[in-house]
Design an enzyme around this catalytic site. Structure first.
Site, PDB file in Angstrom:
ATOM      1  N   HIS A   9       9.938   8.066  -0.329  1.00 22.02           N
ATOM      2  CA  HIS A   9      10.747   7.049  -1.010  1.00 22.02           C
ATOM      3  C   HIS A   9      12.134   7.463  -1.227  1.00 22.02           C
ATOM      4  O   HIS A   9      12.710   6.713  -2.021  1.00 22.02           O
ATOM      5  CB  HIS A   9       9.952   6.596  -2.187  1.00 22.02           C
ATOM      6  N   THR A  10      12.719   8.310  -0.417  1.00 18.58           N
ATOM      7  CA  THR A  10      14.099   8.596  -0.447  1.00 18.58           C
ATOM      8  C   THR A  10      14.941   7.689   0.290  1.00 18.58           C
ATOM      9  O   THR A  10      16.213   7.382   0.098  1.00 18.58           O
ATOM     10  CB  THR A  10      14.458  10.076  -0.177  1.00 18.58           C
ATOM     11  N   ASP A  11      14.551   7.024   1.454  1.00 21.49           N
ATOM     12  CA  ASP A  11      15.312   6.300   2.454  1.00 21.49           C
ATOM     13  C   ASP A  11      15.827   5.322   1.790  1.00 21.49           C
ATOM     14  O   ASP A  11      16.967   5.136   2.002  1.00 21.49           O
ATOM     15  CB  ASP A  11      14.276   6.088   3.579  1.00 21.49           C
ATOM     16  N   SER A  71      -3.409  -8.942  21.517  1.00 25.51           N
ATOM     17  CA  SER A  71      -3.671  -7.411  21.279  1.00 25.51           C
ATOM     18  C   SER A  71      -5.095  -6.930  21.502  1.00 25.51           C
ATOM     19  O   SER A  71      -5.931  -7.747  21.235  1.00 25.51           O
ATOM     20  CB  SER A  71      -3.310  -7.693  19.734  1.00 25.51           C
ATOM     21  N   GLY A 108      -4.603   1.989   9.516  1.00 21.19           N
ATOM     22  CA  GLY A 108      -4.482   2.099   8.181  1.00 21.19           C
ATOM     23  C   GLY A 108      -4.359   3.649   7.879  1.00 21.19           C
ATOM     24  O   GLY A 108      -4.637   3.930   6.476  1.00 21.19           O
ATOM     25  N   GLY A 122      -1.271   4.922   7.724  1.00 23.16           N
ATOM     26  CA  GLY A 122      -0.129   5.108   7.042  1.00 23.16           C
ATOM     27  C   GLY A 122       0.898   5.734   8.121  1.00 23.16           C
ATOM     28  O   GLY A 122       1.931   6.579   7.688  1.00 23.16           O
ATOM     29  N   SER A 166       3.472  -0.565  12.331  1.00 24.41           N
ATOM     30  CA  SER A 166       4.308  -1.633  12.198  1.00 24.41           C
ATOM     31  C   SER A 166       5.773  -1.261  12.681  1.00 24.41           C
ATOM     32  O   SER A 166       6.098  -2.123  13.697  1.00 24.41           O
ATOM     33  CB  SER A 166       4.268  -2.344  10.736  1.00 24.41           C
ATOM     34  N   ASP A 221      10.709   4.655   9.011  1.00 27.82           N
ATOM     35  CA  ASP A 221       9.732   4.708  10.104  1.00 27.82           C
ATOM     36  C   ASP A 221      10.397   4.015  11.484  1.00 27.82           C
ATOM     37  O   ASP A 221      10.031   4.837  12.419  1.00 27.82           O
ATOM     38  CB  ASP A 221       8.605   3.423   9.679  1.00 27.82           C
ATOM     39  N   TYR A 271       4.444  -0.890  -3.355  1.00 33.93           N
ATOM     40  CA  TYR A 271       5.648  -0.593  -2.744  1.00 33.93           C
ATOM     41  C   TYR A 271       6.965  -1.335  -3.334  1.00 33.93           C
ATOM     42  O   TYR A 271       7.999  -0.666  -3.778  1.00 33.93           O
ATOM     43  CB  TYR A 271       5.661  -0.632  -1.251  1.00 33.93           C
TER      44      TYR A 271
HETATM   45  C1  GLA Z   1       7.037   3.420   3.985  1.00 27.91           C
HETATM   46  C2  GLA Z   1       8.297   2.985   4.118  1.00 27.91           C
HETATM   47  C3  GLA Z   1       9.228   3.713   4.574  1.00 27.91           C
HETATM   48  C4  GLA Z   1       9.531   4.788   3.236  1.00 27.91           C
HETATM   49  C5  GLA Z   1       7.895   5.390   2.915  1.00 27.91           C
HETATM   50  C6  GLA Z   1       8.065   6.214   1.708  1.00 27.91           C
HETATM   51  O1  GLA Z   1       6.691   4.158   5.065  1.00 27.91           O
HETATM   52  O2  GLA Z   1       8.053   1.944   5.338  1.00 27.91           O
HETATM   53  O3  GLA Z   1      10.493   3.210   4.658  1.00 27.91           O
HETATM   54  O4  GLA Z   1      10.088   4.229   2.201  1.00 27.91           O
HETATM   55  O5  GLA Z   1       7.067   4.520   2.792  1.00 27.91           O
HETATM   56  O6  GLA Z   1       8.960   7.259   2.088  1.00 27.91           O
END
Ligand code: GLA
Length: 384
Positions: A34-36, A67, A122, A124, A128, A172, A221
């Site tokens: 969650h630093t981005d 798809s 799913g 993570g 997307s 991402d 989020y």
């Molecule tokens: C998800 C978001 C990213 C980032 C991470 C946590 O993947 O899409 O932008 O914030 O969570 O680091």
């Protein structure tokens, strides 16, 4: 990458051959949680798995998506807005289409697109972003639009922020664009600066998908995103020069503990700590000290559990089990959290037999099967 399947579905659904294929990988968040979106530091790795699309122009002004051989969905190019329900997966390519049009790409006609994925659902691992990047590369090629990797990453992020409605940062999409086999992508999100460093020899990634998710992952989020900005606003009263949470030192943060209150203090501490841990991992990688890298990864998970509260009991269990294994350097949740997967950095002696032990313990504890896979750092988005 699955070019055969994507070609087969294209032919089956639309007849004829596509004009262009593109692939974009999913990603592992290595460290920097969650630093981005707090303008901080983050390291990620593109995986070998991802999304492949095949596209070809139509004669009318519609977009048709199919798809994995499912039911095709048709949407008008002239009234692009997000859809809900079963076809909401089309918001990714439709969002990218809208952003490309806004950026000046000319689309006299619509297009057909078939899609296949080799990413576990799913987990993570950001299917997307992979979908957005593969779409952006393929459409740019057939309609004649040019930009660089950072440009493609920003197009994907803009689609996600403005069309899909997720306030994500650049991690991402940036990793999916800049990934390189056997390399780690580092992003300084204060200036969108991307760089690569070699993966240490003999280190491996194992992903353990908990197969358990909060029902409200997206709103959780968005809550964290909001809490980080609330914490920043309070800190700026004492330190007006500070532009984002990643510029705050731990001493500054501690001086405002009572103003922030317990919850916002812990949220900010996670971000400040994560930036420090990214720096620690960078130095440890340079010194080839994988034990120190692993320690920082495991400390990151602990901060997620205690401070950011974006872990789950299933992720905690997997992380602790992995951290106790002899061949594991460190383990942490990867990505946004609130479910999804744990990533372990292991030596080359960690194998399927060790993974099976963790899987059995997880099954005994929760009655859920974890999905496990072993992956490597792969290449970034590309036309094929
Ligand atoms: C998800 C978001 C990213 C980032 C991470 C946590 O993947 O899409 O932008 O914030 O969570 O680091």
């Amino acid at each position: 990458m699955s070019t055969e399947a994507v070609l087969k579905y294209y032919k089956q659904t639309f007849g004829g051959d596509p004009e262009q294929l593109a692939f974009a990988p999913g990603r592992i968040e290595f460290i920097g949680n969650h630093t981005d979106y707090n303008a901080g530091l983050v390291m990620g790795v593109a995986v070998a798995e991802g999304i492949t699309v095949a596209v070809g122009r139509r004669k009318d002004r519609f977009m048709h998506f199919v798809s994995d051989g499912g039911e095709a969905v048709a949407l008008p190019l002239d009234s692009l807005s997000p859809v809900s329900g079963l076809a909401s997966w089309t918001n990714y390519p439709a969002g990218v289409t809208k952003v490309l049009l806004e950026a000046g790409m000319e689309m006299p006609v619509g297009y057909n697109m078939s899609i296949t994925s080799t990413l576990p659902a799913g987990a993570g691992m950001s299917s997307s972003a992979a979908f957005e990047l593969a779409t952006a590369y393929a459409l740019s090629a057939i309609y004649g639009y040019e930009t660089d990797k950072a440009g493609f990453a920003r197009i994907g992020k803009k689609a996600e922020n403005e069309f899909v409605g997720m306030p994500c940062g650049i991690l991402d999409q940036g990793v999916s664009a800049f990934g390189q086999a056997d390399h780690i992508v580092r992003i300084d999100c204060s200036s969108d600066l991307f760089s690569l460093s070699a993966m240490p020899a003999g280190a491996h990634f194992w992903i353990f998908n908990s197969n358990k998710k909060h029902s409200l992952v997206d709103s959780a989020y968005a809550d964290r995103h909001r809490e980080c900005h609330e914490a920043l606003a309070i800190l700026q009263k004492a330190y007006p020069e500070v532009k984002n949470l990643s510029e705050v030192s731990e001493a500054q943060l501690r001086s405002q503990e009572s103003e922030l209150g317990d919850l916002l203090f812990r949220r900010a501490l996670h971000i400040v700590g994560e930036n420090d841990r990214v720096r620690a991992v960078e130095s440890a990688l340079l010194a080839n000290n994988l034990d120190a890298v692993g320690k920082a990864l495991s400390a990151s998970h602990e901060s997620s559990r205690v401070n950011f509260e974006n872990s789950t009991k299933e992720l905690d269990f997997l992380a602790v089990q992995l951290q106790q294994q002899a061949h594991v350097y460190g383990a942490r949740l990867t990505g946004g959290g609130f479910g999804g997967a744990v990533m372990a950095l292991t030596d080359d002696k960690f194998g399927a037999e060790h993974a099976a032990v963790i899987e059995a313990a997880y099954q005994a504890e929760f009655g859920i099967e974890a999905s496990i896979f072993h992956t490597r750092a792969g290449d970034g988005a590309q036309t094929l």
